[in-house]
Design a protein around this motif. Structure first.
Motif, PDB file in Angstrom:
ATOM      1  N   THR A 121       0.808  -1.225   0.000  1.00  0.00           N
ATOM      2  CA  THR A 121       0.000   0.000   0.000  1.00  0.00           C
ATOM      3  C   THR A 121       0.841   1.276   0.000  1.00  0.00           C
ATOM      4  O   THR A 121       0.295   2.369   0.053  1.00  0.00           O
ATOM      5  N   VAL A 122       2.153   1.150  -0.078  1.00  0.00           N
ATOM      6  CA  VAL A 122       3.025   2.322  -0.028  1.00  0.00           C
ATOM      7  C   VAL A 122       2.957   3.077  -1.352  1.00  0.00           C
ATOM      8  O   VAL A 122       3.071   2.487  -2.428  1.00  0.00           O
ATOM      9  N   LEU A 123       2.776   4.410  -1.238  1.00  0.00           N
ATOM     10  CA  LEU A 123       2.722   5.272  -2.404  1.00  0.00           C
ATOM     11  C   LEU A 123       3.909   6.225  -2.412  1.00  0.00           C
ATOM     12  O   LEU A 123       4.449   6.575  -1.363  1.00  0.00           O
ATOM     13  N   ALA A 124       4.305   6.650  -3.597  1.00  0.00           N
ATOM     14  CA  ALA A 124       5.323   7.682  -3.752  1.00  0.00           C
ATOM     15  C   ALA A 124       4.721   8.816  -4.569  1.00  0.00           C
ATOM     16  O   ALA A 124       3.940   8.585  -5.498  1.00  0.00           O
ATOM     17  N   SER A 125       5.080  10.051  -4.211  1.00  0.00           N
ATOM     18  CA  SER A 125       4.547  11.232  -4.887  1.00  0.00           C
ATOM     19  C   SER A 125       5.683  11.963  -5.587  1.00  0.00           C
ATOM     20  O   SER A 125       6.634  12.409  -4.928  1.00  0.00           O
ATOM     21  N   HIS A 126       5.576  12.094  -6.905  1.00  0.00           N
ATOM     22  CA  HIS A 126       6.610  12.775  -7.675  1.00  0.00           C
ATOM     23  C   HIS A 126       5.987  13.486  -8.869  1.00  0.00           C
ATOM     24  O   HIS A 126       4.905  13.120  -9.340  1.00  0.00           O
ATOM     25  N   TYR A 127       6.688  14.506  -9.345  1.00  0.00           N
ATOM     26  CA  TYR A 127       6.309  15.113 -10.615  1.00  0.00           C
ATOM     27  C   TYR A 127       6.600  14.121 -11.735  1.00  0.00           C
ATOM     28  O   TYR A 127       7.581  13.393 -11.717  1.00  0.00           O
ATOM     29  N   GLU A 128       5.721  14.114 -12.718  1.00  0.00           N
ATOM     30  CA  GLU A 128       5.988  13.372 -13.940  1.00  0.00           C
ATOM     31  C   GLU A 128       5.395  14.134 -15.115  1.00  0.00           C
ATOM     32  O   GLU A 128       4.529  15.004 -14.934  1.00  0.00           O
TER      33      GLU A 128
END
Length: 215
Positions: A121-128
């Motif tokens: 359930t781990v999420l990562a937040s980044h610009y793409e």
């Protein structure tokens, strides 16, 4: 299915789109957001191309991706509603960026009829960004690990696990084949023109952008 100038995005449309790309002496243009093929469910690959034709299409897509340049390209991005994408990430990035994004090199490979499943359930937040949304960047939450099931160009069924930035590339390109763009999942307040992103938010993480843009 969706109509394009009165033509359905069906097997007949696919045949014409494939012929247009395979018979051209130039690399195909990358279609931009607003083109109906980007919003259609791509057709499964069921042997519509010979092995030689498929190899040539993958070669054309790879050349187009590299020329853009990008780290992935789905067939709908060159106007072909087929469940096919090519992926590759061999670009040099600085150590801080690579560490923050868990970005490791990804050797070129092609996927047909892909489906991904989040692992955990781990999420990562980044610009793409996206080659079909030229000039814009946006922050997207994505699972950090996914299992990808797909067929390779030889018809072999494969399953691979991807993590970090590789998992993001896999999800982004597979989403294209379901008629989805990253903007559908992005924080709209995070959207930045590429020049503004480079000037203000091109950090290894998104903390400053999140605080300033309030997303």
């Amino acid at each position: 299915m969706t109509n394009v100038h009165g033509m359905k995005l069906d097997a007949g449309y696919l045949e014409q789109a494939l012929a247009a790309v395979l018979e051209s002496e130039q690399l195909p243009p990358i279609v931009q957001a607003g083109h109906p093929v980007l919003r259609a469910q791509a057709l499964p690959f069921t042997g519509q191309l010979s092995a030689a034709e498929l190899a040539r299409l993958i070669e054309i897509m790879t050349e187009t991706m590299r020329a853009a340049p990008g780290v992935g390209l789905a067939a709908p991005q060159i106007g072909i509603p087929l469940q096919l994408a090519v992926l590759e990430d061999q670009y040099e990035v600085d150590a801080d960026n690579a560490a923050a994004r868990d970005r490791m090199p990804l050797e070129l490979f092609a996927i047909l009829n892909p489906r991904y499943t989040p692992v955990g359930t781990v999420l990562a937040s980044h610009y793409e960004g996206c080659l079909s949304m030229s000039g814009w960047q946006g922050v997207v939450d994505r699972p950090t690990t996914v299992d990808l099931a797909y067929d390779d160009e030889l018809g072999t069924v494969r399953t691979r696990r991807f993590t970090g930035w590789q998992a993001r590339i896999v999800q982004h390109e597979t989403d294209h084949l379901a008629g989805m763009l990253y903007i559908d999942k992005a924080y709209t307040r995070s959207l930045a023109a590429t020049a503004e992103y480079s000037a203000h938010w091109a950090y290894p993480d998104i903390a400053e952008a999140r605080a300033a843009l309030k997303f």
